[in-house]
Design a protein around this motif. Structure first.
Motif, PDB file in Angstrom:
ATOM      1  N   ARG A 276      40.901  34.041  40.305  1.00 20.51           N
ATOM      2  CA  ARG A 276      41.946  33.002  40.588  1.00 20.51           C
ATOM      3  C   ARG A 276      42.367  32.587  39.154  1.00 20.51           C
ATOM      4  N   ASN A 281      46.158  31.075  42.425  1.00 15.02           N
ATOM      5  CA  ASN A 281      46.598  32.428  42.881  1.00 15.02           C
ATOM      6  C   ASN A 281      45.625  33.585  42.358  1.00 15.02           C
ATOM      7  N   ASN A 481      49.775  35.418  61.550  1.00 17.50           N
ATOM      8  CA  ASN A 481      49.830  35.451  59.992  1.00 17.50           C
ATOM      9  C   ASN A 481      50.599  34.319  59.969  1.00 17.50           C
ATOM     10  N   GLY A 485      49.121  30.886  57.963  1.00 16.46           N
ATOM     11  CA  GLY A 485      49.838  30.263  56.819  1.00 16.46           C
ATOM     12  C   GLY A 485      49.770  28.648  57.020  1.00 16.46           C
ATOM     13  N   GLU A 488      46.297  27.063  56.537  1.00 14.05           N
ATOM     14  CA  GLU A 488      46.262  26.998  55.333  1.00 14.05           C
ATOM     15  C   GLU A 488      46.716  25.811  54.330  1.00 14.05           C
ATOM     16  N   ARG A 489      48.088  25.697  54.810  1.00 15.76           N
ATOM     17  CA  ARG A 489      48.853  24.374  54.192  1.00 15.76           C
ATOM     18  C   ARG A 489      48.217  23.090  54.547  1.00 15.76           C
ATOM     19  N   GLN A 493      42.716  25.436  52.529  1.00 24.26           N
ATOM     20  CA  GLN A 493      41.642  26.612  52.644  1.00 24.26           C
ATOM     21  C   GLN A 493      42.070  27.691  53.170  1.00 24.26           C
ATOM     22  N   GLU A 494      42.176  28.851  52.689  1.00 28.85           N
ATOM     23  CA  GLU A 494      42.445  30.229  52.929  1.00 28.85           C
ATOM     24  C   GLU A 494      41.730  30.506  54.213  1.00 28.85           C
ATOM     25  N   ASP A 497      40.057  35.060  52.823  1.00 34.46           N
ATOM     26  CA  ASP A 497      40.231  34.896  51.199  1.00 34.46           C
ATOM     27  C   ASP A 497      40.551  36.384  50.637  1.00 34.46           C
ATOM     28  N   THR A 504      46.620  41.868  53.079  1.00 36.48           N
ATOM     29  CA  THR A 504      47.447  40.784  52.764  1.00 36.48           C
ATOM     30  C   THR A 504      47.708  40.085  54.280  1.00 36.48           C
TER      31      THR A 504
END
Length: 549
Positions: A276, A281, A481, A485, A488-489, A493-494, A497, A504
């Protein structure tokens, strides 16, 4: 008719039934989502595992390999018959990969595979996982000019264009170093001829020249593509015994700006690392790229094996998404690896291989073909290992199946809990409506008729709950998906990962059979939960029921 009217009336007016419907809905939706995600993971894993492994793999464990592969293939075709769609031979050998990265030697243990580019794609999906689009169509071990991973963000410049720029930079740097060394020697010579009092000044000047040269080199190393990328300069880093071999003889005449060593395709994780950046990113950091030279060390195929040291030029990268493959495999031309290892009989010219891979037609019985080949090449006579691709990945596939089964059992308990809620709710309704049940029986309703009211009510709860859960589960899977998202926002946290999972997007598959059995199970549980209250209502005597207070 009165039975259905009563069922719909209770469904509309009894808000306690809403809790039972919600329980069934949540249970059904959760089962659909989990099964869809697990089916997607399983299918993705099967595709990637099978992408490099052929249907049947015949491995020879002898150090010299399997002599005369053409004769073996002829015998295999006689045994298997028309079930064979494709066949390819290869050489597998454990090796040590050496990469120079900014003056540091990086070593990785890899499985070096010599492949026949013309036939290897007939038994696997090797080409589709290469990053150069032309190599995806037809594998080549010659370095291409450019065009590597054009759609990949932050992928470094690669190919002949990069290789020529790197060589030009290295040569300019060597010339500058030689010039500085010549100046330092001249300063040293002049300082010896000066009086003693001026020696200190000469030494100071000498130091200034060295400092200036170092600053100049440091400044130049920051130039674009400069080749932090400056590419492998492995020779100074390796011990003397590893700098010999076939490459020494051509060192004086080999021009890396116009020539390349034998081509090699590296698994992307053997020469890169996911990290990262400061912004959080995930980025790939490459230790080498197409156009760089690396060094491989591997044993010969003789009775007294020796360590062979050979330079290769990276011509492409391989990315299947499975770390087991991407971090352990490197591919070269079959004929070159056979020659390097001494797997060609100098008298007869017969070549040896270590592996035969078979691709069977759709619907062929892999286990039957495997057993027939094992019978022809018994392990007590031949040092061969004959397996299907499922045999090789058996523990992993079994673990995924077990995990899916356990999740289904645990999640079905949610619907079972909803069933107990329906059971308690119906017993309460029977007690509350005792006088109404007595009135119905006094007016001529039979015990089976009263029983069918509650059974129909339970069936209706199950159908409504599972129907809403089916729609909710399908909508969730279709937008999973986007929902991930949003999560995550909100949490920061993702959900998945990308440094761990090689995809993806979350893979999902909606299986119609799964949808049917989940709905059928939910309806069956809801109906079964209403049986005991229905039986109790059916056994009530009308006189006793009418006297109920």
């Amino acid at each position: 008719m009165y039975r259905l009217l009563l069922c719909f009336r209770y469904l509309r007016t009894r808000y306690i039934a809403l809790a039972s419907i919600i329980s069934v809905t949540l249970g059904v939706a959760t089962l659909i989502v989990v099964n869809s995600v697990m089916a997607g993971f399983s299918a993705e894993m099967h595709e990637r595992l099978h992408g490099l492994a052929s249907d049947i793999l015949i491995e020879c464990h002898a150090s010299g390999g399997m002599p005369d592969p053409d004769a073996h293939l002829e015998e295999i075709r006689r045994i298997v018959g028309d079930d064979i769609e494709g066949a390819s031979v290869s050489v597998h050998v454990p090796s040590m990969l050496g990469i120079d990265f900014n003056g540091q030697l990086i070593t990785r243990h890899v499985n070096l595979v010599g492949i026949d580019a013309a036939t290897y794609d007939t038994v696997s999906q090797f080409g589709r996982y290469l990053i150069h689009p032309e190599n995806q169509k037809q594998v080549e071990f010659n370095l291409r000019e450019s065009g590597f991973a054009e759609n990949r963000e932050n992928f470094p410049a690669s190919g002949w264009h990069y290789r020529r720029a790197r060589v030009a930079y290295e040569r300019a740097l060597d010339e500058e170093r030689a010039r500085v060394e010549a100046m330092n020697r001249e300063v040293a010579r002049l300082s010896n001829t000066l009086p003693q009092g001026t020696n200190e000044a000469a030494k100071t000047d000498d130091g200034l020249i060295e400092d200036e040269a170092l600053r100049s080199e440091t400044h130049n190393s920051d130039a674009p593509e400069s080749l932090a990328a400056a590419g492998p300069l492995i020779r100074p880093l390796l011990p003397p015994e590893l700098n010999g071999g076939a490459t020494d003889g051509v060192a004086a005449t080999f021009d890396p700006a116009t020539e390349q060593y034998p081509g090699i395709i590296l698994g992307i994780s053997t020469c890169s690392n996911k990290l990262r950046d400061e912004a959080g990113n995930v980025r790939d950091h490459y230790y080498c790229r197409p156009g760089d030279d690396i060094r491989m060390m591997f044993p010969s195929a003789s009775e007294n094996p020796k360590v062979l040291n050979q330079k290769f030029t990276v011509v492409d990268l391989y990315e299947s998404g499975m770390s087991e493959y991407d971090s352990t495999f490197a591919f070269v031309r079959l004929d070159q690896l056979q020659e390097f290892r001494g797997m060609i009989d100098p008298i007869s010219g017969v070549k040896s291989v270590t592996t035969i891979q078979l691709k069977l037609i759709e619907g062929a019985d892999l286990n039957a073909v495997r057993d027939a080949l094992r019978k022809r090449f018994p392990p007590d006579q031949f040092a061969y290992s004959i397996q299907t691709w499922r045999d090789m990945q058996g523990p992993l596939l079994a673990a995924v199946r077990l995990e899916t089964t356990i999740l289904n059992i645990l999640l079905f308990l949610i619907i079972a809990v909803a069933g107990f809620g329906i059971l308690a709710t119906f017993f309460m309704i029977v007690v509350e409506k005792t006088r109404d049940i007595g009135t119905l029986k006094a007016l001529g309703a039979s015990g089976s008729g009263v029983m069918s009211i509650f059974l129909s009510y339970g069936l209706l709860l199950g159908i409504v709950g599972s129907g809403v859960g089916l729609l909710g589960g399908i909508l969730f899977v279709d937008n999973i998906n986007a929902i991930a998202g949003v999560i995550e926002r909100l949490t920061g946290q993702e959900v998945f990962d990308p440094t761990v999972y090689y995809f993806t997007e979350i893979p999902t598959i909606l299986n119609p059979f799964t949808l049917v059995w989940v709905m059928a199970g939910a309806v069956a549980i809801a109906t079964a939960a209403s049986v005991l209250p229905a039986m109790r209502a059916a056994r009530m005597h009308p006189v006793t029921a009418l006297r109920f207070e």
